[in-house]
Design a protein around this motif. Structure first.
Motif, PDB file in Angstrom:
ATOM      1  N   GLN A   1      91.109 -30.889-102.976  1.00 43.98           N
ATOM      2  CA  GLN A   1      91.002 -30.880-101.472  1.00 43.98           C
ATOM      3  C   GLN A   1      89.645 -30.222-101.138  1.00 43.98           C
ATOM      4  OE1 GLN A   1      94.396 -29.428 -99.144  1.00 43.98           O
ATOM      5  NE2 GLN A   1      95.620 -30.694-100.503  1.00 43.98           N
ATOM      6  N   ARG A   2      88.934 -30.591-100.097  1.00 44.36           N
ATOM      7  CA  ARG A   2      87.774 -29.743 -99.714  1.00 44.36           C
ATOM      8  C   ARG A   2      88.215 -28.563 -99.081  1.00 44.36           C
ATOM      9  NH1 ARG A   2      83.135 -32.613 -96.569  1.00 44.36           N
ATOM     10  NH2 ARG A   2      82.060 -30.917 -96.000  1.00 44.36           N
ATOM     11  N   LYS A   3      87.193 -27.692 -99.244  1.00 45.91           N
ATOM     12  CA  LYS A   3      87.554 -26.076 -98.904  1.00 45.91           C
ATOM     13  C   LYS A   3      86.219 -25.213 -98.861  1.00 45.91           C
ATOM     14  CE  LYS A   3      88.187 -24.402-103.703  1.00 45.91           C
ATOM     15  NZ  LYS A   3      87.925 -25.691-104.316  1.00 45.91           N
ATOM     16  N   GLN A   4      86.348 -24.126 -98.304  1.00 44.29           N
ATOM     17  CA  GLN A   4      85.105 -23.516 -98.132  1.00 44.29           C
ATOM     18  C   GLN A   4      84.170 -23.341 -99.446  1.00 44.29           C
ATOM     19  OE1 GLN A   4      83.964 -22.312 -95.025  1.00 44.29           O
ATOM     20  NE2 GLN A   4      82.284 -21.349 -95.859  1.00 44.29           N
ATOM     21  N   PRO A   5      82.933 -23.716 -99.372  1.00 41.35           N
ATOM     22  CA  PRO A   5      82.083 -23.733-100.615  1.00 41.35           C
ATOM     23  C   PRO A   5      81.977 -22.247-101.078  1.00 41.35           C
ATOM     24  CG  PRO A   5      80.890 -24.911 -98.867  1.00 41.35           C
ATOM     25  CD  PRO A   5      82.263 -24.311 -98.218  1.00 41.35           C
TER      26      PRO A   5
ATOM     27  N   TYR B   1      76.802 -45.615 -89.000  1.00 43.28           N
ATOM     28  CA  TYR B   1      77.961 -45.956 -88.405  1.00 43.28           C
ATOM     29  C   TYR B   1      79.391 -44.812 -88.366  1.00 43.28           C
ATOM     30  CZ  TYR B   1      82.626 -48.444 -87.599  1.00 43.28           C
ATOM     31  OH  TYR B   1      83.909 -48.822 -87.247  1.00 43.28           O
ATOM     32  N   VAL B   2      79.438 -44.062 -89.569  1.00 43.14           N
ATOM     33  CA  VAL B   2      80.402 -43.178 -89.672  1.00 43.14           C
ATOM     34  C   VAL B   2      80.212 -41.682 -88.853  1.00 43.14           C
ATOM     35  CG1 VAL B   2      81.502 -41.696 -91.211  1.00 43.14           C
ATOM     36  CG2 VAL B   2      81.119 -43.918 -91.969  1.00 43.14           C
ATOM     37  N   GLN B   3      78.956 -41.520 -88.734  1.00 44.16           N
ATOM     38  CA  GLN B   3      78.669 -40.435 -87.768  1.00 44.16           C
ATOM     39  C   GLN B   3      78.488 -40.830 -86.423  1.00 44.16           C
ATOM     40  OE1 GLN B   3      79.002 -38.212 -89.895  1.00 44.16           O
ATOM     41  NE2 GLN B   3      77.264 -37.543 -91.113  1.00 44.16           N
ATOM     42  N   THR B   4      78.391 -41.833 -85.942  1.00 49.09           N
ATOM     43  CA  THR B   4      78.411 -42.320 -84.426  1.00 49.09           C
ATOM     44  C   THR B   4      79.982 -42.327 -84.187  1.00 49.09           C
ATOM     45  OG1 THR B   4      76.657 -43.793 -84.795  1.00 49.09           O
ATOM     46  CG2 THR B   4      77.810 -44.120 -83.034  1.00 49.09           C
ATOM     47  N   GLN B   5      80.813 -42.716 -85.047  1.00 48.92           N
ATOM     48  CA  GLN B   5      82.411 -42.728 -84.688  1.00 48.92           C
ATOM     49  C   GLN B   5      82.706 -41.219 -84.189  1.00 48.92           C
ATOM     50  OE1 GLN B   5      83.006 -45.962 -84.552  1.00 48.92           O
ATOM     51  NE2 GLN B   5      85.052 -45.772 -85.733  1.00 48.92           N
ATOM     52  N   LYS B   6      82.216 -40.394 -84.778  1.00 44.98           N
ATOM     53  CA  LYS B   6      82.636 -38.972 -84.601  1.00 44.98           C
ATOM     54  C   LYS B   6      82.251 -38.511 -83.032  1.00 44.98           C
ATOM     55  CE  LYS B   6      81.442 -37.110 -88.885  1.00 44.98           C
ATOM     56  NZ  LYS B   6      80.836 -36.328 -89.749  1.00 44.98           N
ATOM     57  N   THR B   7      81.382 -39.198 -82.530  1.00 45.56           N
ATOM     58  CA  THR B   7      81.045 -39.170 -81.024  1.00 45.56           C
ATOM     59  C   THR B   7      81.173 -40.055 -79.862  1.00 45.56           C
ATOM     60  OG1 THR B   7      78.783 -39.657 -81.399  1.00 45.56           O
ATOM     61  CG2 THR B   7      79.146 -37.224 -81.676  1.00 45.56           C
ATOM     62  N   ASP B   8      81.666 -40.939 -80.565  1.00 49.03           N
ATOM     63  CA  ASP B   8      81.978 -42.242 -79.895  1.00 49.03           C
ATOM     64  C   ASP B   8      83.266 -42.225 -78.564  1.00 49.03           C
ATOM     65  OD1 ASP B   8      81.745 -44.840 -78.796  1.00 49.03           O
ATOM     66  OD2 ASP B   8      82.670 -45.961 -80.436  1.00 49.03           O
TER      67      ASP B   8
ATOM     68  N   PRO C   1      84.517 -34.134 -91.176  1.00 50.36           N
ATOM     69  CA  PRO C   1      83.652 -33.119 -91.867  1.00 50.36           C
ATOM     70  C   PRO C   1      82.460 -33.506 -92.523  1.00 50.36           C
ATOM     71  CG  PRO C   1      85.619 -33.104 -93.223  1.00 50.36           C
ATOM     72  CD  PRO C   1      85.801 -34.246 -92.354  1.00 50.36           C
ATOM     73  N   SER C   2      82.184 -34.780 -93.041  1.00 51.80           N
ATOM     74  CA  SER C   2      81.526 -34.777 -93.836  1.00 51.80           C
ATOM     75  C   SER C   2      79.933 -34.902 -93.151  1.00 51.80           C
ATOM     76  CB  SER C   2      81.415 -36.417 -94.575  1.00 51.80           C
ATOM     77  OG  SER C   2      82.824 -36.406 -95.306  1.00 51.80           O
ATOM     78  N   SER C   3      78.775 -34.679 -94.164  1.00 54.78           N
ATOM     79  CA  SER C   3      77.496 -34.731 -93.607  1.00 54.78           C
ATOM     80  C   SER C   3      76.881 -36.075 -94.058  1.00 54.78           C
ATOM     81  CB  SER C   3      76.514 -33.611 -94.105  1.00 54.78           C
ATOM     82  OG  SER C   3      76.614 -33.420 -95.544  1.00 54.78           O
TER      83      SER C   3
END
Length: 264
Positions: A111-115, A218-225, A182-184
């Motif tokens: 899983q993703r966690k704090q780096p 597209y993915v990043q736009t979905q976050k604010t759509d 959360p992905s950049s």
């Protein structure tokens, strides 16, 4: 001393003076050539030095935190960690920057966690692994492209696992496709380039760099759509929407019909 001896001595002195003069001229010429080269030669040495420093520091971090599982030469340790030869800096950046590595234990889905490392340390580790085996690298510059094209490509290549909303979904054997919330930009590009865990690799022959950038846009736009049609219900798809419609809408209609019937 005879006249002939004096003449020979003068001749030898002239020869020594001539040789000395030629040596001085040679030294001066070499100095001028060296100065010209130092002035006009490419200045790539500083970059090479900074790169070497990053590799050296990355090796130190690797020996402190990664060698137990991945081995002394990054060739892997059986039942602990895979070889890192050829995975490239992109894979290291994805795994380390998202906190998936170092991993506490082997499991179906890390899983993703704090780096555990900051950005500079992550870059150093990536530089070290890149130096010993090569592999995929994330390009510099803007990583966003044509959003409309990205939507088409996402629906064809990604939605079956990550869902149309990019919120992720369940897979078999305790595995799952994680949410992309959360992905950049660099996380998403690296994931497509390296195929971490259960994700397939999308090399440049499957998706070109421009197509990868389009998907990121597209993915990043979905976050604010926004949801202009009303309640989006998490954008989890038609099945949850149908359940909500049945559980709320049909029940409301049923009670409405009973109330009307009672009044009449």
């Amino acid at each position: 001393m005879t006249a002939s001896d004096a003449a020979r001595r003068r001749g030898r002195n002239r020869n020594r003076a001539g040789r000395l003069g030629r040596a001085v001229m040679l030294v001066v010429a070499l100095g001028l050539i060296g100065g010209a080269y130092a002035t006009f030669a490419p200045t790539g040495q500083a970059d090479e030095t900074s790169s070497s420093i990053a590799v050296r520091e990355g090796q130190k971090l690797y020996n402190e935190s990664c060698i137990t599982c991945h081995g002394q030469n990054a060739q892997g340790v059986k039942d602990r960690g895979p070889s890192l030869i050829g995975v490239g800096s992109a894979s290291v950046e994805f795994q380390v920057s998202t906190g998936r590595m170092p991993a506490a234990r082997q499991e179906a889905q890390i899983q993703r966690k704090q780096p555990a490392f900051n950005d500079e340390q992550t870059d150093q580790l990536a530089a070290y692994i890149q130096s010993i085996g090569g592999g995929p690298q994330i390009p510099d510059g803007d990583l966003r492209g044509d959003e409309a094209l990205g939507g088409e490509l996402f629906r064809v290549n990604c939605s079956s696992c990550h869902a149309f909303s990019s919120n992720g979904g369940a897979l078999s054997s305790g595995k799952y496709a994680p949410s992309l919330e959360p992905s950049s930009d660099r996380d998403i590009y690296a994931a497509m380039l390296t195929g971490p865990q259960n994700m397939p690799v999308f090399g440049d022959n499957q998706l070109t760099p421009d197509e990868k950038k389009a998907i990121i846009a597209y993915v990043q736009t979905q976050k604010t759509d926004a949801d202009p049609g009303g309640w989006g219900i998490g954008r989890t798809g038609p099945v949850p929407e149908m359940v909500v419609i049945f559980a709320i809408g049909i029940v409301v209609c049923l009670f409405g019909a009973l109330w009307i019937a009672g009044k009449s």
